[in-house]
Design a protein around this motif. Sequence first.
Motif, short mmCIF file in Angstrom:
data_model
loop_
_atom_site.label_atom_id
_atom_site.label_comp_id
_atom_site.label_asym_id
_atom_site.label_seq_id
_atom_site.Cartn_x
_atom_site.Cartn_y
_atom_site.Cartn_z
N SER A 1 0.95 -1.15 -0.14
CA SER A 1 0.10 0.00 0.12
C SER A 1 0.93 1.24 0.19
N THR A 2 2.28 1.27 0.00
CA THR A 2 2.92 2.31 0.14
C THR A 2 3.29 2.87 -1.31
N ALA A 3 3.15 2.17 -2.17
CA ALA A 3 3.38 2.61 -3.65
C ALA A 3 2.96 4.04 -3.69
N PRO A 4 3.65 5.03 -4.19
CA PRO A 4 3.27 6.36 -4.20
C PRO A 4 2.27 6.83 -5.33
N ASP A 5 1.56 7.77 -5.05
CA ASP A 5 0.34 8.12 -6.05
C ASP A 5 1.13 8.59 -7.27
N ALA A 6 0.57 8.36 -8.50
CA ALA A 6 1.19 8.65 -9.58
C ALA A 6 1.31 10.24 -9.97
N GLY A 7 0.14 10.83 -9.47
CA GLY A 7 0.04 12.48 -9.62
C GLY A 7 1.08 12.95 -8.71
N ASP A 8 1.21 12.51 -7.60
CA ASP A 8 2.29 13.06 -6.68
C ASP A 8 3.74 13.02 -7.33
N VAL A 9 4.04 11.73 -7.75
CA VAL A 9 5.10 11.67 -8.50
C VAL A 9 5.49 12.39 -9.62
N GLU A 10 4.36 12.58 -10.47
CA GLU A 10 4.49 13.42 -11.66
C GLU A 10 4.76 14.92 -11.34
N ARG A 11 4.01 15.27 -10.26
CA ARG A 11 4.33 16.70 -9.84
C ARG A 11 5.69 16.78 -9.38
N ALA A 12 6.12 15.98 -8.54
CA ALA A 12 7.54 15.99 -7.92
C ALA A 12 8.67 15.84 -9.00
N CYS A 13 8.50 15.12 -9.99
CA CYS A 13 9.58 15.09 -11.09
C CYS A 13 9.43 16.37 -11.74
N ALA A 14 8.51 16.92 -12.00
CA ALA A 14 8.27 17.98 -12.82
C ALA A 14 8.88 19.23 -12.02
N ALA A 15 8.80 19.18 -10.66
CA ALA A 15 9.33 20.19 -10.02
C ALA A 15 10.94 20.02 -9.87
N MET A 16 11.27 18.80 -9.95
CA MET A 16 12.73 18.40 -9.94
C MET A 16 13.42 19.07 -11.15
N ARG A 17 12.60 18.60 -12.53
CA ARG A 17 13.32 19.14 -13.55
C ARG A 17 13.30 20.75 -13.71
N VAL B 1 11.78 -6.79 -6.98
CA VAL B 1 12.66 -6.23 -8.11
C VAL B 1 12.42 -5.00 -8.46
N ALA B 2 10.82 -4.70 -8.30
CA ALA B 2 10.57 -3.41 -8.64
C ALA B 2 10.88 -2.50 -7.45
N HIS B 3 10.89 -2.89 -6.31
CA HIS B 3 11.33 -2.04 -5.24
C HIS B 3 12.80 -1.72 -5.46
N GLN B 4 13.75 -2.67 -5.63
CA GLN B 4 15.18 -2.62 -5.75
C GLN B 4 15.30 -1.59 -6.97
N SER B 5 14.61 -1.65 -7.89
CA SER B 5 14.81 -0.80 -9.32
C SER B 5 14.35 0.75 -8.92
N ALA C 1 10.30 4.44 -13.67
CA ALA C 1 10.22 3.13 -12.76
C ALA C 1 9.03 2.98 -12.15
N LEU C 2 8.24 3.93 -12.05
CA LEU C 2 6.95 3.91 -11.32
C LEU C 2 6.15 3.04 -11.96
N ALA C 3 5.84 2.61 -13.20
CA ALA C 3 4.84 2.03 -13.59
C ALA C 3 5.03 0.51 -13.29
N GLU C 4 6.34 0.02 -13.13
CA GLU C 4 6.82 -1.45 -12.79
C GLU C 4 6.22 -1.40 -11.37
N LEU C 5 6.84 -0.29 -10.41
CA LEU C 5 6.62 -0.39 -9.19
C LEU C 5 4.95 -0.48 -8.88
N SER C 6 4.19 0.25 -9.43
CA SER C 6 2.74 0.43 -9.19
C SER C 6 1.99 -0.89 -9.65
N ALA C 7 2.39 -1.53 -10.72
CA ALA C 7 2.04 -2.90 -11.14
C ALA C 7 2.35 -3.89 -10.37
#
Length: 249
Positions: free
Chosen positions: A63-79, A187-191, A210-216
């Motif tokens: 249940s600790t996989a992050p929300d895709a929207g949160d990750v998208e916003r954080a990645c955009a902010a990082m870039r 494997v997904a967590h390690q990646s 890597a988010l898609a693999e982890l989420s799935a």
Amino acid sequence: MADQQLRDQILRRAAADDDLGARARLVVSAAWHDLPADAPLTAAAEWVDARVELLERHHAAASTAPDAGDVERACAAMRSAASGQAAAERVADALSADRIQFLETSLEFRDRHGTQPCPVCAASALDDEWVGRARAALATEKDAASALRVARSAAHRARQSLTGLVRAVQAPPAEDAGLPEIVAARVAHQSFTTLPTDDDGALADHVAGALAELSAAYGALGTAAAAELAAVREAQAWLNGLPFPREQT
């Protein structure tokens, strides 16, 4: 100690109980078959209790996989922050602080001694015109240095936010709960959590990629753990409600 006859009686009761689900009946059976023949009846309930606890930890980790929207916003902010820092570094180079110190010292020299020949080149004078140019250059250098500090601070905050999302993802438990989905989840967590350390843009790209693999993988693990947990809890409740004595002596 529990005898085999009583065990067989309990297993027959489970097999004949139409209110007990098929998967829960298998759990009850496994609770006995995985124990030594001379184990007390309480050991079966303890085995099931341990299964519940282990499956709960698998489900909690999934249940600790992050929300895709949160990750998208954080990645955009990082870039964006990385781009801003790179732009600021092109203006304020490694010598910026030394130039600021040099200009400040030169202006202090002029303030103390008035108009003097330039002590460096001796070809020009530190007159009022020079003071105007020096102050303008100093202001430009300070503005650039300030912009760089702001950009670096923004990049640091964006990096912390993004890596915080990654570090919040729990690794699946090391103990085996018999769920095939655990392999892909590990494997997904390690990646996902193996992060680039020297490039903020690469960090954002890695996490986003890597988010898609982890989420799935975590979604599949969570679904499997929830289904198995429901069956094991059903078996747990059934065993706790047995009218038989829990232990023979």
